[in-house]
Each structure stands twice: as C-alpha cells, then as structure tokens.
Scaffold this active site. Structure first.
Site, short mmCIF file in Angstrom:
data_model
loop_
_atom_site.label_atom_id
_atom_site.label_comp_id
_atom_site.label_asym_id
_atom_site.label_seq_id
_atom_site.Cartn_x
_atom_site.Cartn_y
_atom_site.Cartn_z
CG ASP A 134 -1.99 -0.94 1.29
OD1 ASP A 134 -2.26 -1.56 0.25
OD2 ASP A 134 -2.62 -1.08 2.35
NE ARG A 184 -4.50 -1.62 -4.17
CZ ARG A 184 -4.07 -1.90 -2.93
NH1 ARG A 184 -3.77 -0.92 -2.09
NH2 ARG A 184 -3.94 -3.14 -2.54
N GLY A 188 -5.71 8.69 -3.67
CA GLY A 188 -4.88 9.03 -2.51
C GLY A 188 -5.74 9.38 -1.31
C1 LIG Z 1 -8.92 -1.14 -3.21
C2 LIG Z 1 -8.42 0.20 -2.74
C3 LIG Z 1 -7.15 0.29 -2.24
C4 LIG Z 1 -6.66 1.55 -1.83
N1 LIG Z 1 -5.36 1.67 -1.44
C5 LIG Z 1 -4.87 2.89 -1.12
C6 LIG Z 1 -3.49 3.10 -0.79
O1 LIG Z 1 -2.68 2.17 -0.78
N2 LIG Z 1 -3.08 4.36 -0.49
C7 LIG Z 1 -3.94 5.44 -0.52
O2 LIG Z 1 -3.52 6.57 -0.27
N3 LIG Z 1 -5.24 5.26 -0.81
C8 LIG Z 1 -5.73 4.04 -1.11
N4 LIG Z 1 -7.06 3.89 -1.43
C9 LIG Z 1 -8.00 5.03 -1.18
C10 LIG Z 1 -8.06 5.96 -2.36
O3 LIG Z 1 -6.85 6.66 -2.48
C11 LIG Z 1 -9.21 6.97 -2.20
O4 LIG Z 1 -8.99 7.73 -1.05
C12 LIG Z 1 -10.58 6.35 -2.10
O5 LIG Z 1 -10.73 5.23 -2.92
C13 LIG Z 1 -11.66 7.40 -2.46
O6 LIG Z 1 -11.57 7.78 -3.81
P1 LIG Z 1 -12.54 7.18 -4.94
O7 LIG Z 1 -11.76 7.16 -6.22
O8 LIG Z 1 -13.03 5.83 -4.52
O9 LIG Z 1 -13.77 8.12 -5.08
P2 LIG Z 1 -14.07 9.60 -4.50
O10 LIG Z 1 -13.26 10.60 -5.24
O11 LIG Z 1 -14.01 9.57 -3.01
O12 LIG Z 1 -15.58 9.74 -4.91
C14 LIG Z 1 -15.97 10.00 -6.26
C15 LIG Z 1 -17.41 9.62 -6.45
O13 LIG Z 1 -17.53 8.19 -6.37
C16 LIG Z 1 -18.75 7.84 -5.76
N5 LIG Z 1 -18.49 7.10 -4.51
C17 LIG Z 1 -17.34 7.12 -3.80
N6 LIG Z 1 -17.44 6.31 -2.73
C18 LIG Z 1 -18.67 5.78 -2.76
C19 LIG Z 1 -19.38 4.88 -1.94
N7 LIG Z 1 -18.84 4.35 -0.85
N8 LIG Z 1 -20.65 4.58 -2.28
C20 LIG Z 1 -21.22 5.13 -3.37
N9 LIG Z 1 -20.59 5.99 -4.20
C21 LIG Z 1 -19.35 6.31 -3.90
C22 LIG Z 1 -19.49 9.14 -5.48
O14 LIG Z 1 -20.29 9.43 -6.57
C23 LIG Z 1 -18.36 10.13 -5.39
O15 LIG Z 1 -18.76 11.44 -5.65
C24 LIG Z 1 -7.52 2.68 -1.88
C25 LIG Z 1 -8.81 2.55 -2.41
C26 LIG Z 1 -9.27 1.35 -2.86
C27 LIG Z 1 -10.64 1.26 -3.44
#
Ligand SMILES: Cc1cc2nc3c(=O)[nH]c(=O)nc-3n(C[C@H](O)[C@H](O)[C@H](O)COP(=O)(O)OP(=O)(O)OC[C@H]3O[C@@H](n4cnc5c(N)ncnc54)[C@H](O)[C@@H]3O)c2cc1C
Length: 307
Positions: A134, A184, A188
């Site tokens: 990660d 991945r 962030g």
């Molecule tokens: C499998 C995985 C591994 C990860 N690993 C890391 C890592 O190693 N380091 C790190 O810094 N971050 C990690 N992250 C977190 C990532 O960086 C983001 O902070 C997090 O995924 C939120 O961004 P997003 O792209 O999902 O959507 P966002 O930008 O938060 O949301 C965009 C849109 O997506 C939709 N949405 C988002 N969440 C939901 C929900 N729960 N239900 C319904 N609609 C929703 C909404 O319409 C929202 O407006 C990881 C995320 C995932 C999924």
C-alpha cells in the site's frame, strides 16, 4: 463544499487520536466498523472471504496497523503476514495480500523492512500469492518506491500503489516502467499539502485518468481502485479504445463500499477485487473512510445506536 472540507479534516484529525484509538479497541468493530472491516482476527475474516469468492469477487486482505515503532512488533507483523499467506493457501481462498511498510518497520530501519519483506515474499511466492505494498503518506512515498524496486528485481509477485493526487506520480510511473510493475492506481487517502499534491478534486481525477491510460499503454497490469463511476466508465472506454485484454486490468473496491456495483461488474465479466482489512487496529482506517465519504457516517451512527 466548505462543510465537506471541515468534516474531512475533522475525521482525518480523529484518525490520529490515540485516546479514541484505545477506546475503539476496547469496544470492538461491532459498533458500525464491521460493515467495512473483516473482524479483529484473520479467522474472523475467512468466512467473509469465502462468501465474497462465492459471489465471484477476488479479495486482497490487509492486516490493519501502521507506524510500528519497535523491531519486535515489526517482526510480529511479518509473522502475522506469513501466517495469513499460509491460511489463504490452506483454505484455498481467492485472495492476495496488501500490507503497509510502516507496519514492518519502515520508520525503524531499511534492513528490518527488507528482511521482513523477504520472508513474506518468499512464502507468498511459494504459494503463488501476490503481495501489494500500500502507499502511505507522501513523506514515505520515495522510500516505499525504492524498496519496491529493490524487491521487484527478485520477486515477480509484488505490486504497489500510485496516488494521482501527488505531483510526482507521473514521473514515478515512468521510473517504474522498466520493472514491469503490477500497479494499483488510486486518488490518494492522506492529508497532503499543496506543495506535494493537487488540491483541486478535478486535477486529482484527471490525473488518475492520465495514469490509468499511461500504465495500460505501457502494457502493465493495472488495478483501477476507485468507487467513482467516472473512473470505471473511463477504464471501460479504454478497454475498447486500446483493445485491451481483460487479463491486463481489474477493478478494486473497498469491502462494504458499492456492493451492488461490485456485483454488476462481475456480472459483466470483469475481475473485481475487494480490499478487506482486518485486525485490532481498525480505528484509523475507519476514520479515514468516514473522512472520504461523510455518507459512511450514517451506517456508523446506525451501528452505534442499534446496540
Ligand atoms: C482497493 C483500494 C485500495 C486503496 N489503497 C490505497 C493506498 O494504498 N493508499 C492510498 O492513499 N489510498 C488508497 N485507497 C483510497 C483511495 O486513495 C481513495 O482515497 C478512495 O478510494 C476514495 O476515492 P474514490 O476514487 O473511490 O472516489 P471519490 O473521489 O471519493 O468519490 C468520487 C465519487 O464516487 C462515488 N463514490 C465514492 N465512494 C462511494 C461509496 N462508498 N458509495 C457510493 N458511491 C461512492 C461518489 O459518486 C463520489 O462522488 C484505496 C482505495 C481502494 C478502493
């Protein structure tokens, strides 16, 4: 917008609160956190993984815990990872492993992390299991990528994460190109300053799209880890445009988030991997998820009041 920023900062602040962390440990995950955390031990997570696999979903498990400060604790964490890998193999689970280098001693010494990672990767390799490092906050990004590159020379079964909010990520992708990386790609999750990261959401989003396209064009396996429909649709569009094989990419989402979308993508024939965290140190992870999406607070509060 302002309220959203306040609530995000508030939960990120709470995520580092040691008193609340101790309080949370005493009361356990059943107060709402069990919707997004697979339990406090790996044994509790096994039936959840089996159910996810049964539903056509792949998994990556993460033993929660970061910022370890003693060598003994870092070694215990590595032992836990090795045990988890053995149990994944024993129970024939469709699961990879994710881990954080600070839990293996990144803040103590590089030799310690390398020693711990060697043990974990050797065990994982013998069982055909992939391990993903990660990405943590920006102060640890450079050292994490250096360790990734050093280990990747020897171990094929190793992935890591690139965050689109960091300015440096485009160059990091170029730098990793010759390592045939398993990446991945995410937006962030940490609180970063404008000195190192894009502040505007649109920039973070458009950079993620750019990184997804570049990594796929470079021919590397790409995990698009986002709950954002725009990122999912964009990846599907690239699948047509670049005539991609579905063996070159997968979608990843966090356990408990967008369950219907996860199942729909499986129905459409995509590989979907669910990131399933487990462990006693679930508090910081839970608070970061609340910071990201205040709507998650609803089920947390429901969890507390339904007790
Ligand atoms: C499998 C995985 C591994 C990860 N690993 C890391 C890592 O190693 N380091 C790190 O810094 N971050 C990690 N992250 C977190 C990532 O960086 C983001 O902070 C997090 O995924 C939120 O961004 P997003 O792209 O999902 O959507 P966002 O930008 O938060 O949301 C965009 C849109 O997506 C939709 N949405 C988002 N969440 C939901 C929900 N729960 N239900 C319904 N609609 C929703 C909404 O319409 C929202 O407006 C990881 C995320 C995932 C999924």
């Amino acid at each position: 917008m302002i309220l959203e920023a306040i609530s995000k900062n508030f939960f990120l602040y709470l995520s580092n609160n040691k008193v609340l962390d101790r309080f949370a440990k005493r009361f356990g995950t059943s107060f709402g956190a069990d919707k997004i955390v697979g339990g406090e031990t790996f044994s509790q997570a096994i039936p959840i993984i089996k159910q996810l696999n049964h539903d056509g979903l792949q998994v990556t498990v993460d033993h929660l815990g970061e910022f370890v400060t003693s060598e003994a604790e870092a070694k215990d964490r590595a032992n836990e990872c090795v045990d988890t890998i053995r149990l994944i193999d024993k129970h024939q689970l469709g699961s990879e492993v994710s881990l954080k280098l600070t839990s293996l001693g990144l803040d103590i010494s590089q030799d310690l992390v390398m020693e711990n990672m060697e043990r974990i990767l050797t065990e994982a390799e013998s069982k055909g299991i992939t391990v993903t490092i990660d990405m943590e906050d920006s102060s640890r990004c450079g050292s994490t990528l250096e360790i990734y590159k050093a280990l990747k020379e020897k171990h094929k079964n190793l992935g890591t994460v690139i965050q689109s909010y960091l300015y440096r990520s485009d160059e990091d992708l170029d730098d990793l190109n010759s390592y045939n990386p398993y990446l991945r790609l995410v937006k962030g999750a940490y609180k970063e300053s404008g000195k190192v990261a894009f502040v505007e959401k649109e920039m973070v989003d458009s950079n993620l799209k750019r990184l997804i396209k570049k990594n796929l064009e470079n021919g590397h396996y790409t995990a698009v880890a986002s709950h954002d429909d725009a990122m999912i649709e964009y990846t599907k569009q690239l699948e047509d445009e670049l005539k991609l094989s579905r063996n070159q990419f997968e979608f990843q989402m966090l356990y408990g988030m967008r369950n219907e979308t996860q199942k729909q993508l499986v129905k459409e024939g995509y590989t979907v991997r669910v990131y399933l965290p487990y462990g006693e140190d679930w508090y910081g992870y839970f608070m970061r998820r609340l910071a990201e999406r205040p709507a998650n607070i609803a089920f947390a509060i429901k969890g507390i009041f339904s007790k």
